[in-house]
Design a protein around this motif. Structure first.
Motif, mmCIF file in Angstrom:
data_model
loop_
_atom_site.group_PDB
_atom_site.id
_atom_site.type_symbol
_atom_site.label_atom_id
_atom_site.label_comp_id
_atom_site.label_asym_id
_atom_site.label_seq_id
_atom_site.Cartn_x
_atom_site.Cartn_y
_atom_site.Cartn_z
ATOM 1 N N LEU A 122 49.957 -23.027 -8.362
ATOM 2 C CA LEU A 122 48.961 -22.041 -7.946
ATOM 3 C C LEU A 122 49.532 -20.955 -7.053
ATOM 4 O O LEU A 122 49.382 -19.757 -7.324
ATOM 5 C CB LEU A 122 47.808 -22.749 -7.227
ATOM 6 C CG LEU A 122 46.718 -21.861 -6.612
ATOM 7 C CD1 LEU A 122 45.978 -21.083 -7.701
ATOM 8 C CD2 LEU A 122 45.733 -22.700 -5.800
ATOM 9 N N MET A 123 50.224 -21.345 -5.971
ATOM 10 C CA MET A 123 50.575 -20.404 -4.911
ATOM 11 C C MET A 123 52.006 -19.876 -4.989
ATOM 12 O O MET A 123 52.360 -18.975 -4.233
ATOM 13 C CB MET A 123 50.344 -21.046 -3.545
ATOM 14 C CG MET A 123 48.896 -21.458 -3.302
ATOM 15 S SD MET A 123 47.688 -20.139 -3.576
ATOM 16 C CE MET A 123 48.219 -18.920 -2.386
ATOM 17 N N ASN A 133 50.645 -17.271 -8.123
ATOM 18 C CA ASN A 133 50.518 -16.171 -7.172
ATOM 19 C C ASN A 133 51.407 -14.993 -7.579
ATOM 20 O O ASN A 133 50.979 -13.840 -7.567
ATOM 21 C CB ASN A 133 50.878 -16.679 -5.775
ATOM 22 C CG ASN A 133 50.721 -15.646 -4.692
ATOM 23 O OD1 ASN A 133 49.894 -14.742 -4.769
ATOM 24 N ND2 ASN A 133 51.532 -15.760 -3.655
ATOM 25 N N MET A 147 41.723 -20.077 -11.572
ATOM 26 C CA MET A 147 42.189 -20.222 -10.189
ATOM 27 C C MET A 147 43.390 -19.337 -9.894
ATOM 28 O O MET A 147 43.391 -18.578 -8.931
ATOM 29 C CB MET A 147 42.543 -21.683 -9.919
ATOM 30 C CG MET A 147 41.341 -22.569 -9.725
ATOM 31 S SD MET A 147 40.334 -22.108 -8.292
ATOM 32 C CE MET A 147 41.433 -22.547 -6.961
ATOM 33 N N ALA A 180 36.710 -19.533 -8.827
ATOM 34 C CA ALA A 180 37.187 -19.323 -7.455
ATOM 35 C C ALA A 180 36.317 -18.311 -6.728
ATOM 36 O O ALA A 180 35.842 -17.334 -7.310
ATOM 37 C CB ALA A 180 38.637 -18.854 -7.477
ATOM 38 N N TYR A 201 43.371 -16.089 -5.318
ATOM 39 C CA TYR A 201 44.325 -16.851 -4.516
ATOM 40 C C TYR A 201 45.641 -16.085 -4.425
ATOM 41 O O TYR A 201 46.662 -16.492 -4.984
ATOM 42 C CB TYR A 201 44.501 -18.264 -5.084
ATOM 43 C CG TYR A 201 43.420 -19.180 -4.578
ATOM 44 C CD1 TYR A 201 43.626 -19.975 -3.462
ATOM 45 C CD2 TYR A 201 42.164 -19.213 -5.182
ATOM 46 C CE1 TYR A 201 42.625 -20.798 -2.970
ATOM 47 C CE2 TYR A 201 41.159 -20.023 -4.705
ATOM 48 C CZ TYR A 201 41.391 -20.816 -3.594
ATOM 49 O OH TYR A 201 40.382 -21.618 -3.100
#
Length: 513
Positions: free
Chosen positions: A371-372, A376, A411, A421, A425
């Protein structure tokens, strides 16, 4: 005696709790499992995933034979091109009343199964997948009339339904439903990561590895590192080890980014639940039992159960509620082609390189890496949504579209505009530094926003905020970020955005010195 049924078992349905098997009659009904070319090649699957599924399918076929079923098994080497062709191959050998199959995990497969009846001239009965803890009609009923489908409220309902981590009065243990804020500590190599038990290699798995290496020479996946269980008993052993040796520290470090270990304190069981080797409710109950026995903190048990009972069921509900349109959503109109180095991991951004290489080599990355770090970057760089989703579906061993698409498009990329969401993010280099120790080995500096040594996440982050500020201003959770951006001087904002714009093409082409 009535004609037997032909029961089609898909590669992610390898469980005795498969609803089409529960009522099957051994000695009468026939079972078909097939390693078909279409399923093996519709994306560039990681070889770990192919080995896991093929080996688990062969083991499951053996278990069904031991139970007295007539099993038809078609291997990849037999060059069966589709599920429909596999069924037709078996129909040529005997008379059957109907084909029965559990509902699949991907919309395209559902369409194929729905069309199969006409081509084969027999009824194709598609049964609800009761192995999941929330049926699709139940999720649709929960979602009906709600302006926002937030997982937190769905999760509380599921906790109450299955009586997990509840007091006698029905209130949550500890007085709170969610302990997420206790589970965000950044990794600083302050303690040893436990050594995981080795899964013994057997003849079936060894044979599948050899076949996959020959048939899929250009797919990602270093099979010299294959370490996954391929039967239910061994998968249970892996869960048992996690509960005894890693669960206690799982919550603390689940968001950590570590140089030292790809596995950290994670369970590595999602792929087993997703193909049927582990039952999700039993997994949650076992983790709850660990907490009640005093072997882990409530935050660790709650955080883990939330991912299985809450998040896993929620993303499946979102997928089927919104397909097929969901797969085409692109809220930020992101169309930049996926860089070639997503398939090699050769980038000087240390955190991204580590996450990509680990994903490609092992078919695994934990949720913050997906995810990050990777997601991202894809969000900030405006990478093409469909290409990114296809990459995620290809490289991860636990990836099936019902779970991959909402997690990636919803997400990571906010492509659904907020169905899942509550905000994009997006994060800068400071977040990545806070979560782990990759930055110390990186040539980029997370404290710098512009210049040759600046972490690319920084300028790209502010470019993203600037490009989409009109839409983001409507999001209440983005107010502080937008206020910080507006407080900068116009000259400063222009310099950051121009630096991001000028550096991005070279960054996407290659980032190795």
């Amino acid at each position: 005696m009535s004609q037997p049924r032909l029961i089609l078992v898909l590669g992610d349905q390898l469980s005795d709790n498969n609803p089409v098997l529960r009522g099957a009659v051994a000695g009468k009904d026939h079972v078909l499992l097939a390693e078909v070319a279409e399923e093996a090649n519709y994306v560039r699957h990681n070889r770990h995933k192919l080995v896991l599924i093929f080996a688990a399918m062969r083991r499951f076929a053996g278990s069904l034979r031991e139970q007295g079923f007539t099993v038809h098994y078609l291997s990849y080497a037999q060059a069966i091109d589709s599920l429909s062709s596999a069924v037709e191959t078996v129909l040529a050998t005997a008379e059957f009343a109907a084909v029965d199959v559990c509902e699949p995990g991907e919309y395209r497969v559902l369409e194929s199964l729905q069309a199969m009846g006409e081509s084969i001239g027999l009824p194709v009965n598609i049964h609800p997948d009761t192995r999941f803890l929330c049926q699709l009609d139940e999720f649709a009923e929960w979602a009906s009339g709600r302006k926002q489908l937030r997982m937190e409220y769905f999760y509380r309902l599921m906790r109450q339904r299955y009586q997990l981590l509840l007091q006698d009065d029905g209130e949550p243990e500890g007085g709170r439903w969610n302990y997420d804020r206790e589970n965000r500590k950044g990794w600083r190599a302050a303690e040893a990561v436990p050594e995981r038990p080795v899964v013994a290699m057997d003849e079936i798995t060894a044979a599948v590895i050899a076949e996959v290496m020959e048939a899929f020479p250009d797919n990602p996946g270093d099979l010299s590192q294959f370490c996954y269980a391929t039967d239910a008993a061994t998968a249970q052993q892996q869960l048992d080890w996690f509960c005894e040796h890693a669960l206690a520290r799982f919550g603390t470090w689940q968001d950590g980014l570590a140089e030292e270990s790809p596995w950290m304190f994670h369970s590595i069981i999602s792929m087993y639940m997703n193909i049927g080797l582990l039952d999700p409710l039993q997994v949650c109950q076992q983790v709850e039992a660990q907490w009640r026995a005093g072997k882990c903190e409530l935050a660790a048990a709650e955080g883990f159960i939330r991912q299985v009972l809450g998040w896993r069921e929620y993303v499946r509900g979102i997928y089927w509620l919104h397909m097929p349109a969901y797969g085409k959503l692109n809220h930020f109109d992101a169309h930049t082609p996926l860089p070639d180095w997503f398939w090699t991991g050769e980038t000087d951004m240390r955190c991204l390189s580590r996450a990509l290489k680990q994903s490609l080599e092992l078919g695994y990355a934990h949720h913050i890496q997906r995810l990050m770090v990777i997601g991202n970057f894809a969000l900030l760089a405006g990478l093409d949504v469909e290409e990114v989703c296809e990459w995620y579906l290809a490289v991860y061993t636990d990836a099936f579209e019902w779970v991959e698409l909402p997690n990636t498009a919803g997400m990571a990329l906010f492509a659904d505009g907020g169905i899942m969401a509550s905000k994009p993010y997006a994060a800068s280099g400071s977040y990545l530094k806070r979560q782990g120790n990759h930055c110390a080995a990186c040539r980029y500096d997370p404290a710098q926003v512009t210049g040759s040594a600046a972490c690319p996440y920084n300028a790209l982050y502010w470019r993203f905020i600037d490009r989409h500020r009109a839409g983001l201003e409507k999001n209440g959770r983005m107010g502080l970020v937008l206020a910080n951006w507006k407080r900068r001087s116009p000259e400063d904002r222009d310099a950051i955005v121009q630096f991001a714009e000028s550096s991005l093409p070279n960054l996407l082409a290659t980032d190795t010195a």
